[in-house]
Write an enzyme that holds these catalytic residues in place. Sequence first.
Site, PDB file in Angstrom:
ATOM      1  N   ASP A  60      -2.956   9.697 -10.467  1.00  0.00           N
ATOM      2  CA  ASP A  60      -3.101   8.612 -11.457  1.00  0.00           C
ATOM      3  C   ASP A  60      -1.764   8.277 -12.097  1.00  0.00           C
ATOM      4  O   ASP A  60      -1.407   7.111 -12.266  1.00  0.00           O
ATOM      5  CB  ASP A  60      -4.084   9.035 -12.563  1.00  0.00           C
ATOM      6  N   ASP A 106       0.847  -1.197   0.000  1.00  0.00           N
ATOM      7  CA  ASP A 106       0.000   0.000   0.000  1.00  0.00           C
ATOM      8  C   ASP A 106       0.885   1.250   0.000  1.00  0.00           C
ATOM      9  O   ASP A 106       1.873   1.328   0.731  1.00  0.00           O
ATOM     10  CB  ASP A 106      -0.883  -0.033   1.267  1.00  0.00           C
ATOM     11  N   GLU A 135      -4.838   2.447  -4.016  1.00  0.00           N
ATOM     12  CA  GLU A 135      -3.364   2.453  -4.059  1.00  0.00           C
ATOM     13  C   GLU A 135      -2.798   1.194  -3.415  1.00  0.00           C
ATOM     14  O   GLU A 135      -1.713   1.203  -2.850  1.00  0.00           O
ATOM     15  CB  GLU A 135      -2.783   3.716  -3.398  1.00  0.00           C
ATOM     16  N   ASN A 142      -2.619  13.206  -3.959  1.00  0.00           N
ATOM     17  CA  ASN A 142      -3.827  13.674  -4.652  1.00  0.00           C
ATOM     18  C   ASN A 142      -4.167  15.103  -4.242  1.00  0.00           C
ATOM     19  O   ASN A 142      -4.452  15.952  -5.089  1.00  0.00           O
ATOM     20  CB  ASN A 142      -5.018  12.778  -4.296  1.00  0.00           C
TER      21      ASN A 142
END
Length: 362
Positions: A250, A233, A276, A241
Site C-alpha cells: 500500500d 502497470d 497497481e 506484497n
Amino acid sequence: MLKYWYKDFAQYPPGHRDYWRTRLIGHTLLLSSTFFLVLTLLNIFYFESYEYATLDASGFLLSLSILAFFNRTANVNLASWAVTLMVTGLILLFVASVGGYAHSLVWATLIPPFAFFLLGRQRGSLVCLVAFAVCAYIVYGQIQEAKPVTFGMGALFNVIEVSIAHILLFRFYEGTRSSAYRQLAARNAKIQTLAETDKLTGLYNREKLDITLEEYVLLSHHRQTPFCLLILDVDYFKQINDAHGHLSGDRVLVQLADSLKTLCREGDFLARWGGEEFVILLPETQLSLCIKVAEQLRQDIAGQKFDGQSLTISLGAAQLREDDTTKTLVNRADNALYQAKHTGRNRVVAEASTPSVRAVND
Ligand SMILES: Nc1nc2c(ncn2[C@@H]2O[C@H](COP(=O)(O)OP(=O)(O)OP(=O)(O)O)[C@@H](O)[C@H]2O)c(=O)[nH]1
C-alpha cells in the site's frame, strides 16, 4: 448581549434541524420581552393607559416564562408552540382590544412567518386559519359598526412597527436560506470529491476516469486535436506484497501515486485504474510525444525507491483515431501494455501500427 442571552439555550450546531428554530425562539423572546417592557413603562408613565400597560406587562411576563421554560427543558417543539401561540394570542388580543381600528390588523401578517417556521406546514396552516378567522370576525364587527376608518398616528405606528418586524423576519429567513445553501454546497463538494477519489492514493478513481475519458474523446473528435492514453502497470507487484506484506505494498502505491503526480505534465489527467494500474490521459498530444513522456516516467520511476524498494513499470500507449470510441482506444493501449509485459516488462510499447520504443536498459 446575544451571547449572554443564549448562554443557557439548547445548543445545536448550525447544520442541525433545530438550530434555526432555536434561534428564532431566542430572538423573538429577546425582542418581545424588551418590546413589552418598554411599552409597559411608556403606557404607565407617559400615556397613563393602564389597560394597555397590563396587556404589555402580560406579554413581558409571558416572554420571560417561556424563556425560563425553554432554558430548563430545552424542548424545542413545546417552545415553538409556546412562542407561536404567544405571538398569535397577543396580536389577536391587541387587534380585538382596538376593535380592528388604527390599522391594527397589519399585525396579523406577522402570524404566518412565525407559525410556518416554528410549527411546519400543517400546524402552521392550522394556526393561520384560526388566527385569520378571528381577524375576519373582527373585520365583520367593524363593518357592522360602519365607523369611518382613518389613518392617524396609531395606525402609522402600527404600520411602521409591523414593517420593521417583517424586515427582521425576512432577514432571518434569508439567513437560514443562505446558510442552508452554503452547507449543502459544502457537503455536495465533499461528496463529489469522495465519489471521484481513490481512497488509498488520493488520485482520481475509475469512475472519474471513465467520465473524463469520455469528455476528452468527444472534445478531441470535435476539435480534431490529437489525444493519447497511457496505461501504466507496476511490474511484479505481487512479489512486493508477498515479500514485505500488504501494508508495505500500500505504501509503495501511495508513494508511486505521489511521484506520478509530480512527474505528470500540467494538463495531463492521472487516475488509478485499479490495483497497481494507473492511466494517464494526454490531451493535445501526438503519439510520438506521448511515448517520450512515457519513457521519461519509466526512467524516473526506475531511479527511485518506494518504501525502500526499487520497482519498475510497464506502459502501453495509444493515440485516438477518427473512428475510435473510448473502448477501442483503451483496448489498443491495453494490448500495448500486454506486449510490454510479455516482451520483458520495464518498457514502453506503443499501439500496434507504430514502432514500439524499447527500454533503454533492456
Ligand atoms: N498492497 C496492495 N496490493 C494490491 C492492491 N491492489 C492490488 N494489489 C495486488 O497487486 C497484485 C497484482 O498482481 P499481478 O496482477 O499478478 O501482477 P504483478 O505481480 O504486478 O505482475 P505483472 O503485472 O505481470 O508484472 C496482486 O497481488 C494484488 O493483490 C492494493 O490496493 N494494495
